[in-house]
Structure formats: structure tokens, C-alpha cells
Design a protein around this motif. Structure first.
Motif, short mmCIF file in Angstrom:
data_model
loop_
_atom_site.label_atom_id
_atom_site.label_comp_id
_atom_site.label_asym_id
_atom_site.label_seq_id
_atom_site.Cartn_x
_atom_site.Cartn_y
_atom_site.Cartn_z
N LEU A 77 0.84 -1.19 0.00
CA LEU A 77 0.00 0.00 0.00
C LEU A 77 0.88 1.25 0.00
O LEU A 77 1.33 1.71 1.05
CB LEU A 77 -0.90 -0.03 1.24
N LEU A 87 -6.57 5.00 1.06
CA LEU A 87 -5.71 4.04 1.75
C LEU A 87 -6.51 3.23 2.77
O LEU A 87 -6.41 2.00 2.85
CB LEU A 87 -4.56 4.77 2.45
N SER A 90 -8.88 0.88 1.06
CA SER A 90 -8.19 -0.29 0.54
C SER A 90 -7.94 -1.31 1.63
O SER A 90 -8.07 -2.53 1.42
CB SER A 90 -6.86 0.12 -0.11
#
Length: 272
Positions: A77, A87, A90
Motif C-alpha cells: 500500500l 488508503l 483499501s
């Protein structure tokens, strides 16, 4: 600590073996099955890099394919490409698919990829991302203060470059990260003398006792190695590097960066 093969290996204190695969520049999935077949029986987890040299299949999709092929994945990431909203989204998306291992990184600067004109996001840095993700798993809280609807189980890691200058600053950053990160994956090791000097500093600060240090190795030296790794210096072969790394106090694992030579990677992994 999150359940799973990697988490159990770290918690037990046994030597950890991971690998890193590079997703294809397309929608194909064959590479993931090939990697799983070649390495899955030996490694604890396989990471999927996120467009580290330009546009490639995203890490989240790659992790889903790796999991479907029977191996435990590590989501990469990078803060280069996503803001704090994306972020965290995700991480939640990955957790919903059973992907618990998350490597929080800045990512290779876009100027060093095939898309040098792309704009970097860098809304937060990897250390900040680690702290955000840590609050998500421990407190069920997002960066904006919102509460999660359900808990997330995460194993958090980050990367570090033992050969970057100024070395003192990078070690200090690593020390802060180690208070949160369950594991740290280094950039590939070529110079063992310099790496041992770095590890001495890591041990002096007690960082090795706070997090699992996993040293990366390239199983084959690509033609563009000097362009990809500015600190590269010719030295021992990968088998000797792995052998010496295993002797260094504080090194708790090896990460094999597969690159384009799966056969060489399988040979290295089988010998660890």
C-alpha cells in the motif's frame, strides 16, 4: 497479532520466509498461479508490489489472485498513489477478502517509473499510515474519528533502506515505525559489510526486539540493477548473501524479490 501463517511465524520467533512478485502489465492471472505453485509450499507469504515501475495490475487484485491460488498474500500500500481516504478504504476492502497482511510504504517515486509525469499524492507518509492502520485494528477507529462497523484483523509492516543516506535519520524513522510495525522488509542486500554495520545500529537501539526484520535478496541480478538500486555494488552471489544474512543477529527472515526469474527465486527459497 493477526492470525495467518506469516503472523504465526513472527509470533513464534521462527525464521520467516517471504517473497515478492511483480504483477503483470495486463489482466492475466497465470503468473500468480505459477508463483504459488513454485513457492507456496515453502514461503510464509507472498507480497504483490504496487506499480513499482509503472502501471501494472494493482496489488489488491494480485493479492486476491494469490489467495485463490492457495498462498497467503501481503498487500503493498504506497502513499505515493492514494490519499488517506483511499488508503483506509483499501485496507477495509482487503480485510473483507481475508487479506490481513499490509505493507505500508511510500512507493518508488513516479519519476523513476514509466509514468514520470504522474503526480504523486503523498497525503500522508508510511509512518502516519502505520499509525492510522494501527488505530483501525486496535481501536476500531478511522483517521477522521469515525468508528468502524466491524473489527479488522491486520498484520502491519513497512519497508526500509539500510543503504540510504543519511543513515542516522533512516534508523530513527525505523525506530518510530517499529513501535507499530509487526515486520519490516528491507531493500535488497548486496553489500554485506554495510548491511552488518546497519544491523549493529539496529541492535544498539533495540529495534530488532520490537519488530521482525526481514532482509530482501535478489535471486538474479537484472541488467538494469544499477538504475533500479542506486546503492548497488557488485558482490557475493545470492546463495552466499542468504547464508551470511542468516548468521546476523537480529535478522529474522528473508524476502526473495522474484523479478523476472521465478526459477532462480525457487532455487533460493528451497535452500533457505
Amino acid at each position: 497479532m493477526a492470525s495467518g501463517k506469516l503472523g504465526e511465524a513472527i509470533e513464534s520467533g521462527r525464521f520467516v520466509i517471504t517473497a515478492e512478485c511483480r504483477p503483470p502489465r495486463g489482466a492475466g492471472t497465470e503468473v500468480f498461479k505459477s508463483v504459488a505453485d513454485a513457492l507456496g509450499g515453502v514461503v510464509d507469504a507472498i507480497g504483490a508490489s504496487e506499480s513499482e515501475d509503472g502501471v501494472r495490475q494493482c496489488s489488491l487484485a494480485a493479492c486476491a489472485h494469490l489467495a485463490a491460488a492457495g498462498v497467503e498474500p501481503i498487500l503493498y500500500l504506497p502513499t505515493r498513489d492514494l490519499n488517506r481516504i483511499a488508503l483506509q478504504a483499501s485496507i477495509l476492502g482487503a480485510a473483507s477478502m481475508g487479506i490481513r497482511n499490509v505493507l505500508c510504504i511510500s512507493g518508488r517515486h513516479q519519476a523513476l517509473t514509466t509514468s514520470p509525469d504522474a503526480k504523486g499524492v503523498f497525503d500522508i507518509d508510511p509512518l502516519q499510515l502505520l499509525r492510522v492502520a494501527d488505530a483501525m485494528r486496535k481501536e476500531g477507529r478511522l483517521a477522521d474519528g469515525q468508528t468502524l462497523d466491524s473489527p479488522v484483523e491486520l498484520l502491519l509492516g513497512t519497508d526500509t533502506n539500510p543503504f540510504a543516506d543519511p543513515a542516522e535519520l533512516h534508523v530513527l524513522t525505523l525506530e518510530r515505525a517499529a513501535s507499530v510495525a509487526d515486520f519490516v522488509i528491507t531493500q535488497p542486500v548486496f553489500d554485506l559489510v554495510r548491511f552488518e554495520k546497519w544491523m549493529a545500529e539496529v541492535r544498539e537501539r533495540g529495534i530488532h526486539s520490537k519488530t521482525c526484520i526481514i532482509a530482501s535478496v535478489l535471486p538474479a541480478i537484472p541488467e538494469d540493477v544499477a538504475d533500479r538500486f542506486k546503492y548497488y555494488t557488485p558482490g557475493p552471489g545470492p546463495e552466499e548473501i542468504v547464508s551470511e544474512l542468516r548468521k546476523i543477529d537480529g535478522v529474522r527472515g528473508i524476502n526473495v524479490v522474484i523479478g523476472d526469474d521465478l526459477e532462480a527465486a525457487a532455487k533460493i527459497v528451497s535452500g533457505i
